[in-house]
Motif scaffolding. Structure first.
Motif, short mmCIF file in Angstrom:
data_model
loop_
_atom_site.label_atom_id
_atom_site.label_comp_id
_atom_site.label_asym_id
_atom_site.label_seq_id
_atom_site.Cartn_x
_atom_site.Cartn_y
_atom_site.Cartn_z
N SER A 151 0.72 -1.41 0.31
CA SER A 151 0.18 -0.01 0.30
C SER A 151 0.71 1.23 -0.31
CB SER A 151 -0.79 -0.17 1.31
OG SER A 151 -1.71 -1.31 1.47
N ASP A 152 2.47 1.55 0.69
CA ASP A 152 2.76 2.29 0.19
C ASP A 152 3.80 1.93 -1.36
OD1 ASP A 152 1.95 3.33 2.58
OD2 ASP A 152 3.32 2.25 4.03
N TYR A 153 3.53 1.54 -1.79
CA TYR A 153 4.53 1.40 -2.97
C TYR A 153 4.59 2.85 -3.68
CZ TYR A 153 6.63 -3.01 -2.49
OH TYR A 153 7.01 -4.52 -1.30
N GLY A 154 5.58 2.47 -4.10
CA GLY A 154 5.97 4.27 -5.50
C GLY A 154 6.91 4.88 -4.78
N TYR A 155 7.81 5.76 -5.54
CA TYR A 155 8.81 6.45 -4.28
C TYR A 155 8.75 7.29 -3.53
CZ TYR A 155 13.93 9.24 -4.67
OH TYR A 155 14.39 9.63 -3.81
N ASP A 156 7.73 7.95 -3.80
CA ASP A 156 7.78 9.30 -2.92
C ASP A 156 6.78 8.68 -1.29
OD1 ASP A 156 8.70 11.20 -4.39
OD2 ASP A 156 6.97 12.03 -4.84
N GLU A 157 5.79 7.42 -1.51
CA GLU A 157 5.46 6.43 -1.01
C GLU A 157 6.75 5.64 -0.12
OE1 GLU A 157 2.34 6.87 -4.53
OE2 GLU A 157 4.47 6.94 -4.03
N ALA A 158 6.88 5.09 -0.55
CA ALA A 158 7.78 4.37 0.08
C ALA A 158 8.83 5.10 0.61
CB ALA A 158 9.00 3.46 -0.36
N GLU A 177 -6.65 -4.59 -4.56
CA GLU A 177 -7.52 -5.07 -4.41
C GLU A 177 -7.61 -5.62 -2.94
OE1 GLU A 177 -6.78 -3.12 -8.36
OE2 GLU A 177 -5.89 -5.10 -7.58
N ALA A 178 -6.83 -7.18 -3.47
CA ALA A 178 -7.45 -7.96 -2.10
C ALA A 178 -5.96 -8.12 -0.98
CB ALA A 178 -6.74 -9.20 -2.65
N PHE A 179 -5.42 -7.19 -0.77
CA PHE A 179 -4.53 -6.92 0.28
C PHE A 179 -3.81 -5.75 0.94
CE2 PHE A 179 -3.40 -11.29 -1.15
CZ PHE A 179 -3.61 -12.44 -0.26
N HIS A 180 -5.19 -4.68 0.79
CA HIS A 180 -4.16 -3.51 1.10
C HIS A 180 -4.93 -3.14 2.33
CE1 HIS A 180 -4.11 1.42 1.14
NE2 HIS A 180 -5.57 0.58 1.99
N ARG A 181 -3.71 -2.45 3.06
CA ARG A 181 -3.71 -2.12 4.36
C ARG A 181 -3.00 -1.14 4.82
NH1 ARG A 181 -0.54 -7.73 5.30
NH2 ARG A 181 -1.70 -9.62 5.08
N ASP A 182 -4.21 0.12 4.93
CA ASP A 182 -3.52 1.17 5.57
C ASP A 182 -2.33 1.42 6.75
OD1 ASP A 182 -4.87 3.17 3.95
OD2 ASP A 182 -7.26 2.92 5.06
N ILE A 183 -1.58 1.61 6.44
CA ILE A 183 -0.48 1.89 7.25
C ILE A 183 -0.41 2.80 8.39
CG2 ILE A 183 1.95 1.52 8.05
CD1 ILE A 183 1.12 -1.32 6.69
N PRO A 184 -0.18 2.78 9.80
CA PRO A 184 -1.46 4.21 9.83
C PRO A 184 0.65 5.02 10.20
CG PRO A 184 -1.05 2.44 11.83
CD PRO A 184 -1.26 2.01 9.99
N GLU A 185 -0.02 5.96 10.47
CA GLU A 185 1.34 7.65 10.47
C GLU A 185 2.38 7.26 11.95
OE1 GLU A 185 2.42 9.61 8.54
OE2 GLU A 185 0.39 8.76 7.06
N ALA A 186 1.73 6.76 13.14
CA ALA A 186 2.34 6.42 14.49
C ALA A 186 1.23 5.60 14.99
CB ALA A 186 1.87 7.72 15.34
#
Length: 293
Positions: free
Chosen positions: A78-85, A284-293
């Motif tokens: 869910s955090d892939y992509g350059y800036d996201e990572a 779609e199947a494995f999205h997980r929101d990774i919280p900030e803190a």
């Protein structure tokens, strides 16, 4: 037999680590502290385990200097992509309470959007250049995934963490890793995943071949399996919340398996995967929101 392995960039990493997959946050810090007390110096976690904060607490609770503990974590798809990572690194480092992470992995190949996977890995390369991580790698990458990644990036992964245990040895993955100088690190190294998925009657822990070898050495099946990994040059990251088993799993450096015994364990491979096929891991199947803190 060394208790350390040297990664392809010269960094030393303990061969045997302590994993916290599916360890509840409320027991993680005490389990990590217990593992460090008995001698573990590598702790493996992941953003998607939602227990990085407690891993950091356990390390601090141990009283060990930060430099004595090798911390490994993984970024989720869910955090892939350059800036996201890059931001995902900040989230993980913040929860762990550290400025530098020893080994940072991409948790899965996002095969349906490999461009985002490559972008995330390029962020890992930037973090490596900046000294915010000491080594970078991947997890659950099949030989094809690894080949495509290598074509589009500059730094060869130091580690590929994959499912490896006596019932699923992934020889083709291990071979591809070795050819590129990538260390194979085993998750579910004792086949614990076989105990609760599929045929529960067929568990590595009660396998007669492993049991016979354990009897010869006066060791447990778990210790034999971990010794098998160490002798074959892999890193392994067993998990447990039981203090006695945590200690027992680390007690594998005082005996040696013969070539025939190693071969007998290798021959147990069924080719049946216990975890999800990496191709099936989609946003779609494995999205997980990774919280900030």
């Amino acid at each position: 037999m060394s208790m350390n392995l040297t990664l392809n960039n010269g960094i030393e990493m303990p061969a045997l680590g302590f994993g916290v997959f599916q360890t509840p946050p409320e027991t993680t810090s005490s389990s990590v502290a217990a593992a460090l007390r008995v001698g573990y110096r590598l702790i493996d976690t992941a953003a998607s385990y939602f227990n990085e904060r407690e891993v950091g607490e356990g390390i601090r609770r141990s009283g060990l200097d930060r430099s004595e503990v090798f911390i490994e974590t993984k970024l989720w798809i869910s955090d892939y992509g350059y800036d996201e990572a890059l931001h995902a690194f900040d989230k993980s480092a913040g929860k762990l309470g550290v400025e530098q992470i020893d080994l940072l992995l991409l948790h899965q190949p996002l095969t349906t959007d490999f461009g985002r996977t490559v972008g995330a890995y390029k962020a890992l390369e930037t973090l490596l250049t900046d000294g915010r991580v000491r080594a970078i790698g991947v997890s659950n990458f099949m030989p094809g995934d690894l080949a495509v990644l290598l074509e589009q990036t500059d730094v060869v992964p130091a580690v590929n963490q994959v499912e490896v245990h006596p019932y699923f040895t992934q020889p083709e993955v291990q071979k591809a890793n070795a050819e590129h100088g990538v260390l194979t690190q085993a998750w579910s190294p004792m086949g614990g995943i076989t105990s609760y998925r599929g045929d529960s009657d067929r568990s590595t822990f009660n396998d007669p071949v492993i049991g016979e070898i354990a009897d010869v050495h006066g060791k447990t099946p778990a210790q034999v399996m971990l010794r098998w990994h160490v002798q074959e040059g892999r890193s392994a990251i067993p998990k447990s919340v039981n203090p006695e088993r945590i200690a027992s799993n680390f007690d594998v450096f005082d005996f040696e398996l013969s070539t025939a015994q190693l071969g007998a364990i290798d021959a147990l491979n069924t080719g049946v995967r216990g975890g999800p096929d990496p191709v099936s891991v989609t946003l779609e199947a494995f999205h997980r929101d990774i919280p900030e803190a």
